[in-house]
Scaffold this motif. Sequence first.
Motif, PDB file in Angstrom:
ATOM      1  N   ILE A 186      31.690  25.033  28.513  1.00  0.00           N
ATOM      2  CA  ILE A 186      32.463  25.956  29.550  1.00  0.00           C
ATOM      3  C   ILE A 186      32.974  26.576  27.664  1.00  0.00           C
ATOM      4  CG2 ILE A 186      34.378  24.159  29.053  1.00  0.00           C
ATOM      5  CD1 ILE A 186      34.784  25.457  31.986  1.00  0.00           C
ATOM      6  N   VAL A 187      33.085  25.782  26.454  1.00  0.00           N
ATOM      7  CA  VAL A 187      33.940  26.408  25.203  1.00  0.00           C
ATOM      8  C   VAL A 187      33.087  27.505  24.747  1.00  0.00           C
ATOM      9  CG1 VAL A 187      33.787  25.984  22.704  1.00  0.00           C
ATOM     10  CG2 VAL A 187      34.567  24.284  24.394  1.00  0.00           C
ATOM     11  N   ARG A 188      31.974  27.561  24.921  1.00  0.00           N
ATOM     12  CA  ARG A 188      30.304  28.871  25.001  1.00  0.00           C
ATOM     13  C   ARG A 188      30.691  29.866  26.109  1.00  0.00           C
ATOM     14  NH1 ARG A 188      28.438  24.870  23.317  1.00  0.00           N
ATOM     15  NH2 ARG A 188      26.896  24.531  21.061  1.00  0.00           N
ATOM     16  N   ILE A 189      31.148  29.935  27.045  1.00  0.00           N
ATOM     17  CA  ILE A 189      31.505  30.543  28.099  1.00  0.00           C
ATOM     18  C   ILE A 189      32.696  31.684  27.655  1.00  0.00           C
ATOM     19  CG2 ILE A 189      32.240  31.396  30.360  1.00  0.00           C
ATOM     20  CD1 ILE A 189      30.289  29.139  30.884  1.00  0.00           C
ATOM     21  N   ALA A 190      33.624  30.616  27.446  1.00  0.00           N
ATOM     22  CA  ALA A 190      34.764  30.677  26.558  1.00  0.00           C
ATOM     23  C   ALA A 190      34.874  31.782  25.349  1.00  0.00           C
ATOM     24  CB  ALA A 190      36.156  30.113  26.480  1.00  0.00           C
ATOM     25  N   LYS A 191      33.938  31.497  24.308  1.00  0.00           N
ATOM     26  CA  LYS A 191      33.857  32.234  23.513  1.00  0.00           C
ATOM     27  C   LYS A 191      32.562  33.511  23.737  1.00  0.00           C
ATOM     28  CE  LYS A 191      31.235  31.913  18.865  1.00  0.00           C
ATOM     29  NZ  LYS A 191      30.549  31.145  17.868  1.00  0.00           N
ATOM     30  N   GLY A 192      32.049  32.863  23.979  1.00  0.00           N
ATOM     31  CA  GLY A 192      31.122  34.983  24.501  1.00  0.00           C
ATOM     32  C   GLY A 192      32.094  36.284  25.909  1.00  0.00           C
ATOM     33  N   LEU A 193      33.269  35.414  26.311  1.00  0.00           N
ATOM     34  CA  LEU A 193      33.913  36.471  26.640  1.00  0.00           C
ATOM     35  C   LEU A 193      35.448  36.564  25.883  1.00  0.00           C
ATOM     36  CD1 LEU A 193      34.897  34.872  30.357  1.00  0.00           C
ATOM     37  CD2 LEU A 193      33.619  36.498  30.129  1.00  0.00           C
ATOM     38  N   ASN A 194      35.625  35.936  24.672  1.00  0.00           N
ATOM     39  CA  ASN A 194      36.805  36.295  23.314  1.00  0.00           C
ATOM     40  C   ASN A 194      37.552  36.373  24.105  1.00  0.00           C
ATOM     41  OD1 ASN A 194      37.444  37.105  20.717  1.00  0.00           O
ATOM     42  ND2 ASN A 194      37.992  39.475  21.774  1.00  0.00           N
ATOM     43  N   VAL A 195      37.796  35.027  25.248  1.00  0.00           N
ATOM     44  CA  VAL A 195      39.022  34.063  25.669  1.00  0.00           C
ATOM     45  C   VAL A 195      38.983  33.052  25.167  1.00  0.00           C
ATOM     46  CG1 VAL A 195      39.164  36.068  27.361  1.00  0.00           C
ATOM     47  CG2 VAL A 195      38.342  33.636  27.636  1.00  0.00           C
ATOM     48  N   SER A 196      40.759  32.296  25.789  1.00  0.00           N
ATOM     49  CA  SER A 196      40.563  30.960  25.183  1.00  0.00           C
ATOM     50  C   SER A 196      40.022  30.268  26.330  1.00  0.00           C
ATOM     51  CB  SER A 196      42.620  30.666  24.634  1.00  0.00           C
ATOM     52  OG  SER A 196      43.500  31.001  26.114  1.00  0.00           O
ATOM     53  N   MET A 197      40.300  29.018  26.056  1.00  0.00           N
ATOM     54  CA  MET A 197      39.448  27.934  26.770  1.00  0.00           C
ATOM     55  C   MET A 197      40.315  28.075  27.659  1.00  0.00           C
ATOM     56  SD  MET A 197      37.307  24.043  27.535  1.00  0.00           S
ATOM     57  CE  MET A 197      37.622  23.367  28.611  1.00  0.00           C
ATOM     58  N   SER A 198      41.659  27.791  27.585  1.00  0.00           N
ATOM     59  CA  SER A 198      42.962  28.049  28.961  1.00  0.00           C
ATOM     60  C   SER A 198      42.940  28.534  29.740  1.00  0.00           C
ATOM     61  CB  SER A 198      44.517  27.452  27.728  1.00  0.00           C
ATOM     62  OG  SER A 198      43.710  26.938  27.200  1.00  0.00           O
ATOM     63  N   ALA A 199      42.842  29.876  28.975  1.00  0.00           N
ATOM     64  CA  ALA A 199      43.024  31.427  29.706  1.00  0.00           C
ATOM     65  C   ALA A 199      41.693  31.640  30.788  1.00  0.00           C
ATOM     66  CB  ALA A 199      42.770  32.838  28.648  1.00  0.00           C
TER      67      ALA A 199
END
Length: 228
Positions: free
Chosen positions: A92-105
């Motif tokens: 999920i951290v990699r997914i957030a990075k790929g979307l350029n959003v924070s994990m909280s978002a």
Amino acid sequence: MHDRSPPRRQKTSQVPASEAAITRKAPARSKGQARTTRAGDDALIVELGSRVKRLRTQAGLTLEEFAAQSGVSRAMLSKVERGEKSPTLAIIVRIAKGLNVSMSALMGAEPDAAQVAVIRKANRLAFKDPETGFERHNLSPSHLDNDLEFLLHRIPPGESSGELPPYKVPTEKYLVVHEGELTVQTGDANYVLGTGDSFYFDVREPYRFINAGRIPCAYYLVIRRRRV
């Protein structure tokens, strides 16, 4: 005089990326409780998948492009988007990075520009890794113009966050151990911290948080993303 001595640094071999999870017996639940809990978990997984797909579509990314940017396989991303797979923390951290959003978002945090905000314990945005039991609790409101996040992490004995990638923007992390013992692994070095110890690092390479002890570990974490 302030004690500026660094935390203990131990050169060790890398912890394998696929660490074996400790088997723990779950507390007994009635059939009704189990069905209710399962239904709630399934709903959260479906909601997360829908949010991932919406953010990917808004970013104009195909699944193939998303896989390349996140480092997560197309097959896994497809299962997450369809609500068929609950991702681990590392994924999920990699997914957030790929979307350029924070994990909280990614977990559903909404921008809050209020001057005063109260976040009740029952209303925290939380994530629990389905494989390791690693918990991430968001303690801070999500402001539009705020580059800070305040978090609480809990790690069961013998478990870890898994290897986490560096961020796309310069990022610093500050933490203090509230309970147990924590090992922060960054690069080829391990820093062992006890209860009450604090730690800072500039995230420039893959890292992980490890609980090598026999009791649960809990620590507070502040993330600061520097504007470029």
